[in-house]
Design an enzyme around this catalytic site. Structure first.
Site: not given
Length: 396
Positions: A96, A98, A133, A256, A275
């Protein structure tokens, strides 16, 4: 301050043992993938205020400045800007990426204008926020993170001895780096008939061969997700192993996938995930090609730096800040008052959080929410992670 009542997410990739072992609870037999701590509307923590537990997002919306502090509200609006998790993986997660903040805002507005329902399975952007993240490992941890050097990926693909891969190997060897990665990545998102099966067989054969331990992680991916084209994009990503206490920061556009292990994860509070594969969920190849960063530097394994009584894991964002207090049996009480909201999570041993004459003891997997400005102290021989915003300042 409040002891948090948190939700376990039973995603099918989750471990059946890692979280129960950490928390000293019997396994349920079902996968326990993530324990969420925060005010995300999908699974907010609950706090005991009044006659019954109240969702933390409702508490925050009822008094944003009182709970978050005026500075946090000015910077992020009337919401808790971070989400803290315990993540326990026993099988590969989806590959995925972001979006960055501008991409998220544009994509959210575009899908709203098209009338795509927020809960539609094919929706890409569920809010207008980015989702950087970081994960700090509690056990040995394996993952795939960021693109490998194109020449190294060409060597890995060559070792699979799949004739149909020759055009992609050649592109990776001769094209400019960013161009080669982009061309092969886009092609792997829509592979020609027969390529995936041939590659899966090649991975299995190579993983069984002497000297091909580097392929074992990808063989595991193929076995966990048979027939999923995400195996092809996974082969372009760098395999990483982390020891306990090490960390990875993942910024916008970096593909990642976590493979196995237990860790403390913190992120900006967003649902925006695109994804690339290893999933039954929606894959939008065109939007992925716009969001993925082919020029992003490889993610570095991070170690904490000492700042006073705590160890801080550096992150180049202000949505969150994650630090760690290590055991100091018989040591002095630590003052943990901030002008921003914070969550204190015990990861090992026991600790006591004190505020306004109240004392809350916490053990592994338990967490306390401390609103902005509350006088609070921490003591005990436990390992405690502190999550707050990157703009927080000590008071007093």
């Amino acid at each position: 301050m409040d002891l948090l009542l948190n939700t376990v997410q039973p995603y099918d990739w989750g471990s059946r043992t890692l979280l129960p072992e950490l928390m000293g609870l019997p396994p349920t037999g079902a996968p326990q993938a993530e324990l969420w701590m925060g005010a995300h509307p999908a699974a907010p923590s609950r706090v005991a205020r009044g006659d019954a537990p109240v969702p933390l997002d409702r508490v925050v919306s009822g008094d944003p400045e009182g709970e978050l502090g005026a500075g946090t509200v000015r910077r992020f609006g009337p919401r808790l800007p971070f989400l803290l998790k315990l993540l326990a993986a026993d099988a590969p997660l989806s590959v995925q990426v972001h979006p960055d903040l501008a991409q998220a805002q544009a994509g959210f507005a575009r899908e709203n204008a098209l009338g795509v329902p927020l809960d539609a399975p094919h929706r890409n952007y569920r809010d207008d926020q980015h989702k950087p993240e970081m994960i700090v490992t509690l056990t040995p941890f394996q993952g795939l993170c960021g693109f490998r050097n194109p020449a190294d990926t060409a060597d890995l693909l060559d070792a699979l001895e799949v004739p149909a891969l020759r055009p992609y190997i050649e592109t990776l060897r001769v094209a400019p780096e960013r161009q080669g990665l982009a061309e092969v990545f886009r092609a792997f998102l829509r592979p020609p008939a027969g390529l995936l099966d041939a590659v899966a067989r090649g991975v299995a054969v190579a993983a069984a061969g002497a000297g091909e331990a580097r392929v074992a992680a990808y063989d595991r991916v193929a076995r966990a997700h048979p027939g999923d084209p995400g195996l092809l994009t996974a082969l372009m990503l760098r395999y990483v192993e982390l020891g306990p206490g090490e960390a990875l920061f993942l910024g916008a556009g970096v593909p990642h996938a976590y493979l196995s292990g237990l860790g403390v994860e913190i992120m900006a509070s967003s649902d925006n995930v695109l994804r690339c594969g290893l999933t039954s969920k929606h894959v939008d190849a065109d939007e992925l090609a716009r969001v993925v960063r082919f020029d992003a530097p490889p993610a570095r394994v991070l170690t904490p730096r000492e700042e006073g009584a705590e160890e801080v894991y550096p992150a180049p964002v202000d949505d969150f800040r994650l630090s760690r207090y290590l055991p100091r049996a018989g040591g002095p009480r630590r003052r943990v008052t901030l002008d921003a909201p914070q969550i204190l999570l015990c990861a090992a041993g026991t600790a006591t959080v004190s505020s306004a004459g109240e004392h809350l003891g916490i053990g592994p997997g338990q967490a306390v929410y401390v609103p902005a400005g509350a006088e609070a102290g921490l003591e005990g021989a436990g390992t405690v992670f502190r999550a707050t915003t990157g703009t927080a300042e000590r008071l007093g």
